[in-house]
Design a protein around this motif. Structure first.
Motif, PDB file in Angstrom:
ATOM      1  N   MET A 156       0.845  -1.200   0.000  1.00 29.19           N
ATOM      2  CA  MET A 156       0.000   0.000   0.000  1.00 29.19           C
ATOM      3  C   MET A 156       0.875   1.242   0.000  1.00 29.19           C
ATOM      4  O   MET A 156       2.061   1.189   0.358  1.00 29.19           O
ATOM      5  N   GLY A 157       0.294   2.359  -0.393  1.00 25.15           N
ATOM      6  CA  GLY A 157       1.101   3.571  -0.432  1.00 25.15           C
ATOM      7  C   GLY A 157       0.286   4.834  -0.527  1.00 25.15           C
ATOM      8  O   GLY A 157      -0.949   4.806  -0.484  1.00 25.15           O
ATOM      9  N   TRP A 158       1.002   5.941  -0.647  1.00 28.80           N
ATOM     10  CA  TRP A 158       0.409   7.263  -0.825  1.00 28.80           C
ATOM     11  C   TRP A 158       1.110   7.977  -1.979  1.00 28.80           C
ATOM     12  O   TRP A 158       2.340   7.936  -2.091  1.00 28.80           O
ATOM     13  N   LYS A 202       0.460  20.465 -10.882  1.00 31.93           N
ATOM     14  CA  LYS A 202       1.563  19.539 -11.146  1.00 31.93           C
ATOM     15  C   LYS A 202       1.049  18.115 -11.312  1.00 31.93           C
ATOM     16  O   LYS A 202      -0.121  17.821 -11.063  1.00 31.93           O
ATOM     17  N   GLU A 203       1.945  17.240 -11.737  1.00 29.85           N
ATOM     18  CA  GLU A 203       1.582  15.837 -11.907  1.00 29.85           C
ATOM     19  C   GLU A 203       1.586  15.104 -10.570  1.00 29.85           C
ATOM     20  O   GLU A 203       2.209  15.543  -9.605  1.00 29.85           O
ATOM     21  N   ARG A 204       0.905  13.971 -10.555  1.00 29.08           N
ATOM     22  CA  ARG A 204       0.935  13.135  -9.360  1.00 29.08           C
ATOM     23  C   ARG A 204       2.341  12.622  -9.122  1.00 29.08           C
ATOM     24  O   ARG A 204       3.075  12.312 -10.065  1.00 29.08           O
ATOM     25  N   GLU A 205       2.689  12.502  -7.839  1.00 23.01           N
ATOM     26  CA  GLU A 205       4.027  12.033  -7.489  1.00 23.01           C
ATOM     27  C   GLU A 205       3.970  11.048  -6.329  1.00 23.01           C
ATOM     28  O   GLU A 205       3.051  11.080  -5.506  1.00 23.01           O
ATOM     29  N   PHE A 206       4.950  10.195  -6.294  1.00 27.51           N
ATOM     30  CA  PHE A 206       5.057   9.185  -5.259  1.00 27.51           C
ATOM     31  C   PHE A 206       5.400   9.827  -3.921  1.00 27.51           C
ATOM     32  O   PHE A 206       6.202  10.757  -3.865  1.00 27.51           O
ATOM     33  N   VAL A 207       4.826   9.307  -2.835  1.00 31.50           N
ATOM     34  CA  VAL A 207       5.135   9.786  -1.487  1.00 31.50           C
ATOM     35  C   VAL A 207       5.756   8.670  -0.644  1.00 31.50           C
ATOM     36  O   VAL A 207       6.853   8.834  -0.110  1.00 31.50           O
ATOM     37  N   ALA A 208       5.054   7.548  -0.494  1.00 30.06           N
ATOM     38  CA  ALA A 208       5.540   6.485   0.389  1.00 30.06           C
ATOM     39  C   ALA A 208       4.831   5.184   0.091  1.00 30.06           C
ATOM     40  O   ALA A 208       3.708   5.181  -0.425  1.00 30.06           O
ATOM     41  N   THR A 209       5.494   4.076   0.410  1.00 28.13           N
ATOM     42  CA  THR A 209       4.887   2.757   0.335  1.00 28.13           C
ATOM     43  C   THR A 209       5.232   1.951   1.587  1.00 28.13           C
ATOM     44  O   THR A 209       6.213   2.239   2.283  1.00 28.13           O
ATOM     45  N   ILE A 210       4.417   0.921   1.826  1.00 28.39           N
ATOM     46  CA  ILE A 210       4.640   0.009   2.952  1.00 28.39           C
ATOM     47  C   ILE A 210       4.344  -1.406   2.474  1.00 28.39           C
ATOM     48  O   ILE A 210       3.384  -1.635   1.735  1.00 28.39           O
ATOM     49  N   SER A 211       5.186  -2.345   2.892  1.00 23.61           N
ATOM     50  CA  SER A 211       5.025  -3.730   2.463  1.00 23.61           C
ATOM     51  C   SER A 211       3.752  -4.340   3.042  1.00 23.61           C
ATOM     52  O   SER A 211       3.146  -3.793   3.952  1.00 23.61           O
ATOM     53  N   GLY A 250       3.965  -4.811   6.634  1.00 22.28           N
ATOM     54  CA  GLY A 250       4.245  -3.581   7.379  1.00 22.28           C
ATOM     55  C   GLY A 250       5.687  -3.477   7.833  1.00 22.28           C
ATOM     56  O   GLY A 250       6.082  -2.490   8.443  1.00 22.28           O
ATOM     57  N   GLY A 251       6.489  -4.465   7.506  1.00 20.23           N
ATOM     58  CA  GLY A 251       7.863  -4.504   7.994  1.00 20.23           C
ATOM     59  C   GLY A 251       8.841  -3.637   7.221  1.00 20.23           C
ATOM     60  O   GLY A 251       9.941  -3.349   7.709  1.00 20.23           O
ATOM     61  N   SER A 252       8.465  -3.226   6.020  1.00 20.29           N
ATOM     62  CA  SER A 252       9.353  -2.403   5.196  1.00 20.29           C
ATOM     63  C   SER A 252       8.597  -1.194   4.666  1.00 20.29           C
ATOM     64  O   SER A 252       7.414  -1.290   4.328  1.00 20.29           O
ATOM     65  N   THR A 253       9.313  -0.079   4.598  1.00 17.30           N
ATOM     66  CA  THR A 253       8.728   1.144   4.072  1.00 17.30           C
ATOM     67  C   THR A 253       9.705   1.810   3.105  1.00 17.30           C
ATOM     68  O   THR A 253      10.906   1.517   3.114  1.00 17.30           O
ATOM     69  N   TYR A 254       9.173   2.707   2.285  1.00 14.57           N
ATOM     70  CA  TYR A 254      10.003   3.408   1.304  1.00 14.57           C
ATOM     71  C   TYR A 254       9.399   4.790   1.132  1.00 14.57           C
ATOM     72  O   TYR A 254       8.175   4.929   1.031  1.00 14.57           O
ATOM     73  N   TYR A 255      10.259   5.824   1.080  1.00 13.85           N
ATOM     74  CA  TYR A 255       9.776   7.199   1.030  1.00 13.85           C
ATOM     75  C   TYR A 255      10.439   7.995  -0.088  1.00 13.85           C
ATOM     76  O   TYR A 255      11.592   7.752  -0.444  1.00 13.85           O
ATOM     77  N   ALA A 256       9.706   8.974  -0.590  1.00 21.71           N
ATOM     78  CA  ALA A 256      10.300   9.957  -1.472  1.00 21.71           C
ATOM     79  C   ALA A 256      11.269  10.810  -0.658  1.00 21.71           C
ATOM     80  O   ALA A 256      11.038  11.053   0.536  1.00 21.71           O
ATOM     81  N   ASP A 257      12.338  11.273  -1.299  1.00 17.11           N
ATOM     82  CA  ASP A 257      13.333  12.080  -0.592  1.00 17.11           C
ATOM     83  C   ASP A 257      12.709  13.335   0.017  1.00 17.11           C
ATOM     84  O   ASP A 257      13.128  13.786   1.077  1.00 17.11           O
ATOM     85  N   SER A 258      11.707  13.875  -0.643  1.00 15.89           N
ATOM     86  CA  SER A 258      11.110  15.130  -0.199  1.00 15.89           C
ATOM     87  C   SER A 258      10.368  15.014   1.127  1.00 15.89           C
ATOM     88  O   SER A 258      10.125  16.028   1.788  1.00 15.89           O
ATOM     89  N   VAL A 259       9.997  13.796   1.530  1.00 15.49           N
ATOM     90  CA  VAL A 259       9.236  13.620   2.769  1.00 15.49           C
ATOM     91  C   VAL A 259       9.970  12.776   3.800  1.00 15.49           C
ATOM     92  O   VAL A 259       9.502  12.641   4.936  1.00 15.49           O
ATOM     93  N   GLY A 273       5.566  -3.355  -6.687  1.00 17.43           N
ATOM     94  CA  GLY A 273       6.135  -3.521  -5.364  1.00 17.43           C
ATOM     95  C   GLY A 273       6.468  -2.247  -4.626  1.00 17.43           C
ATOM     96  O   GLY A 273       6.023  -1.146  -4.971  1.00 17.43           O
ATOM     97  N   LEU A 274       7.304  -2.394  -3.603  1.00 14.95           N
ATOM     98  CA  LEU A 274       7.618  -1.311  -2.670  1.00 14.95           C
ATOM     99  C   LEU A 274       8.250  -0.111  -3.376  1.00 14.95           C
ATOM    100  O   LEU A 274       8.047   1.035  -2.966  1.00 14.95           O
ATOM    101  N   ARG A 275       9.052  -0.368  -4.418  1.00 15.65           N
ATOM    102  CA  ARG A 275       9.770   0.720  -5.085  1.00 15.65           C
ATOM    103  C   ARG A 275       9.031   1.236  -6.310  1.00 15.65           C
ATOM    104  O   ARG A 275       9.643   1.618  -7.302  1.00 15.65           O
ATOM    105  N   VAL A 276       7.719   1.292  -6.243  1.00 17.76           N
ATOM    106  CA  VAL A 276       6.917   1.773  -7.359  1.00 17.76           C
ATOM    107  C   VAL A 276       7.316   3.195  -7.728  1.00 17.76           C
ATOM    108  O   VAL A 276       7.221   3.597  -8.888  1.00 17.76           O
ATOM    109  N   GLY A 277       7.820   3.963  -6.761  1.00 16.18           N
ATOM    110  CA  GLY A 277       8.227   5.335  -7.030  1.00 16.18           C
ATOM    111  C   GLY A 277       9.417   5.444  -7.949  1.00 16.18           C
ATOM    112  O   GLY A 277       9.689   6.528  -8.486  1.00 16.18           O
TER     113      GLY A 277
END
Length: 130
Positions: free
Chosen positions: A34-36, A43-52, A55-64, A104-108
């Protein structure tokens, strides 16, 4: 397929905090990354964050990174985004998403991240005033 409904948007001042929630329906939720994403005005839609799925792994955009935290509760079919130290540039419509299994987690990191999303919520507006 997962159906998604966001809540918790609103108007806040810079440096304030806000928490977005996403209620999901569908039996596949606990097996889905899941993600945001967000779309700032004009502006265009942009990636913010994902979670496995676990729930054990997360990934974030540098901006957040360091300011936002994504979490999930599989027993309640809920995903949340805790946003701290908000900035005016965080103003956007925020979308809860279900990520396609192949992305997956690195959709961004995809050339077109939107292509890796299989379901979108209706969006929640977050406005940060300076």
């Amino acid at each position: 397929q997962v159906q998604l409904v966001e809540s918790g948007g609103g108007l806040v001042q810079a440096k304030d905090s806000l928490r977005l929630s996403c209620a999901a329906s569908g039996r596949a939720f606990s097996r889905t990354v899941m993600g945001w994403f967000r779309q700032p005005p004009g502006k265009e839609r942009e990636f913010v964050a994902t979670i496995s799925a676990s729930g054990g792994s997360t990934y974030y955009a540098d901006s957040v990174k360091g300011r936002f935290t994504i979490s999930r509760d599989n027993s309640k079919n809920m995903v949340a985004l805790q946003m701290n130290s908000l900035k005016p540039e965080d103003t956007a419509v925020y979308y809860c998403v279900a990520v396609s299994e192949w992305a997956g987690l690195r959709v961004g990191e995809l050339e077109i991240p939107n292509n890796g999303v299989e379901a979108w919520g209706q969006g929640a507006l977050v406005t940060v005033s300076s």
